[in-house]
Design a protein around this motif. Structure first.
Motif, PDB file in Angstrom:
ATOM      1  N   ASP A  58       0.622   3.379  -5.892  1.00 57.83           N
ATOM      2  CA  ASP A  58       0.511   3.986  -7.214  1.00 57.83           C
ATOM      3  C   ASP A  58       1.501   3.401  -8.212  1.00 57.83           C
ATOM      4  O   ASP A  58       1.464   3.730  -9.388  1.00 57.83           O
ATOM      5  N   ASP A  59       2.393   2.550  -7.760  1.00 62.25           N
ATOM      6  CA  ASP A  59       3.421   1.981  -8.635  1.00 62.25           C
ATOM      7  C   ASP A  59       3.006   0.577  -9.043  1.00 62.25           C
ATOM      8  O   ASP A  59       3.158  -0.378  -8.297  1.00 62.25           O
ATOM      9  N   ASP A  60       2.474   0.423 -10.254  1.00 65.60           N
ATOM     10  CA  ASP A  60       1.983  -0.875 -10.714  1.00 65.60           C
ATOM     11  C   ASP A  60       3.097  -1.913 -10.773  1.00 65.60           C
ATOM     12  O   ASP A  60       2.867  -3.101 -10.573  1.00 65.60           O
ATOM     13  N   GLY A  61       4.338  -1.462 -11.067  1.00 61.71           N
ATOM     14  CA  GLY A  61       5.453  -2.395 -11.137  1.00 61.71           C
ATOM     15  C   GLY A  61       5.702  -3.069  -9.803  1.00 61.71           C
ATOM     16  O   GLY A  61       5.925  -4.281  -9.727  1.00 61.71           O
ATOM     17  N   ASP A  62       5.650  -2.294  -8.721  1.00 61.59           N
ATOM     18  CA  ASP A  62       5.863  -2.863  -7.388  1.00 61.59           C
ATOM     19  C   ASP A  62       4.751  -3.847  -7.042  1.00 61.59           C
ATOM     20  O   ASP A  62       4.992  -4.894  -6.437  1.00 61.59           O
ATOM     21  N   VAL A  63       3.520  -3.497  -7.425  1.00 65.53           N
ATOM     22  CA  VAL A  63       2.387  -4.386  -7.161  1.00 65.53           C
ATOM     23  C   VAL A  63       2.584  -5.715  -7.884  1.00 65.53           C
ATOM     24  O   VAL A  63       2.428  -6.793  -7.303  1.00 65.53           O
ATOM     25  N   LEU A 105       0.819  -1.210   0.000  1.00 69.42           N
ATOM     26  CA  LEU A 105       0.000   0.000   0.000  1.00 69.42           C
ATOM     27  C   LEU A 105       0.854   1.262   0.000  1.00 69.42           C
ATOM     28  O   LEU A 105       0.418   2.301  -0.496  1.00 69.42           O
ATOM     29  N   ARG A 106       2.062   1.174   0.569  1.00 73.42           N
ATOM     30  CA  ARG A 106       2.941   2.346   0.556  1.00 73.42           C
ATOM     31  C   ARG A 106       3.362   2.715  -0.865  1.00 73.42           C
ATOM     32  O   ARG A 106       3.702   3.846  -1.148  1.00 73.42           O
TER      33      ARG A 106
END
Length: 270
Positions: free
Chosen positions: A73-78, A69-70
């Motif tokens: 906004d970063d789809d790559g991290d998700v 959740l931190r």
């Protein structure tokens, strides 16, 4: 803004869970009334709550979800976190399949033991054991070492052997690595061999039971013998004996389900 009760109805998360997520810094209310302590949630929090619920269903820990959740906004991290979690779950599935296979084998073995215990024709027998001449090797170690001792006696006494091999157990309890026992053969004639004790083994009144099956499953047969001793008010005398009427041969192991082992316990009245 929604009250915590309304937000609970919308998201399907209990009030208790929402309070816990707040305490963990996972799903923080949009505002908290300073006087009443009431929590309020903005509509945007609904999507975050849904993401948390989905990720919990994927077996992610709260710490992993907080990390995700931190960087929401970063789809790559998700994607990276989800791929990593997929690999973890796949590895767990392999482990669980192995555990399930082992459990099924154990269940099948337990069913076989129970069936044998219910249908076995072998019963407790009381008899008188006569004194016999034996050749014996004392062992302090693992039970599997008896095979070498039996082999050594057989090599030295050959044609003088007069019956099946047996063990004399001097322990009153199970020992895995430091068992105290003798590997023995009955013999017809005395013969002096270094390291092998030749003597007469005394007889006496005995309670006996023939166990059919692998050695690892003899526990049930021993339980049956001990129950009988208690019922008859007998005291067991050491050493107890295990006579291997039918077991593995020198070359072929044979079928352990067909092994026959007679448990013999010399007794005296209490």
């Amino acid at each position: 803004m929604y009250t915590i009760g309304e937000f609970s109805r919308i998201t399907g998360l209990s009030v208790k869970t929402l309070r816990f997520y707040h305490e963990q810094g996972l799903l923080i209310p949009s505002s908290v009334d300073e006087q009443s302590g009431y929590r309020y949630y903005a509509p945007a929090k609904i999507e975050i709550a849904a993401v948390i619920a989905r990720l919990r269903a994927f077996d992610l820990s709260l710490a992993e979800i907080a990390e995700l959740l931190r960087s929401y906004d970063d789809d790559g991290d998700v994607l990276e976190l989800l791929e990593r979690q997929s690999s973890v779950i796949a590895e767990k599935l392999l482990q669980y399949r192995g555990i399930a296979r082992s459990l099924n084998e154990l269940i099948a073995r337990q069913k076989e033991e129970r069936m044998f215990a219910q249908t076995a024709s072998h019963t407790i027998e009381e008899k008188l054991l006569n004194p016999i001449l034996i050749a014996a090797i004392r062992v302090h170690g693992r039970y599997c070492e008896c095979g070498q001792a039996f082999g050594r006696i057989a090599r030295h006494f050959g044609r003088y052997l007069a019956g099946p091999p047996f063990l004399l157990h001097y322990d009153t309890e199970y020992h895995e690595n430091d068992a105290n026992f003798e590997a023995c053969f009955p013999i017809r004639q005395r013969k002096e061999v270094d390291g092998i004790d030749v003597r007469e083994l005394p007889g006496g009144p005995c309670v006996a039971l023939v166990h059919k099956g692998p050695y690892e499953e003899m526990g049930r047969s021993y339980a049956k013998v001990f129950d009988y001793l208690s019922e008859q008010c007998y005291v067991a005398e050491l050493p107890t004996r295990e006579v291997y009427l039918k077991g593995p041969g020198m070359i072929f192991k044979g079928n352990p389900k067909r092994y026959l082992t007679e448990i013999q316990v010399l007794v005296r009245p209490k």
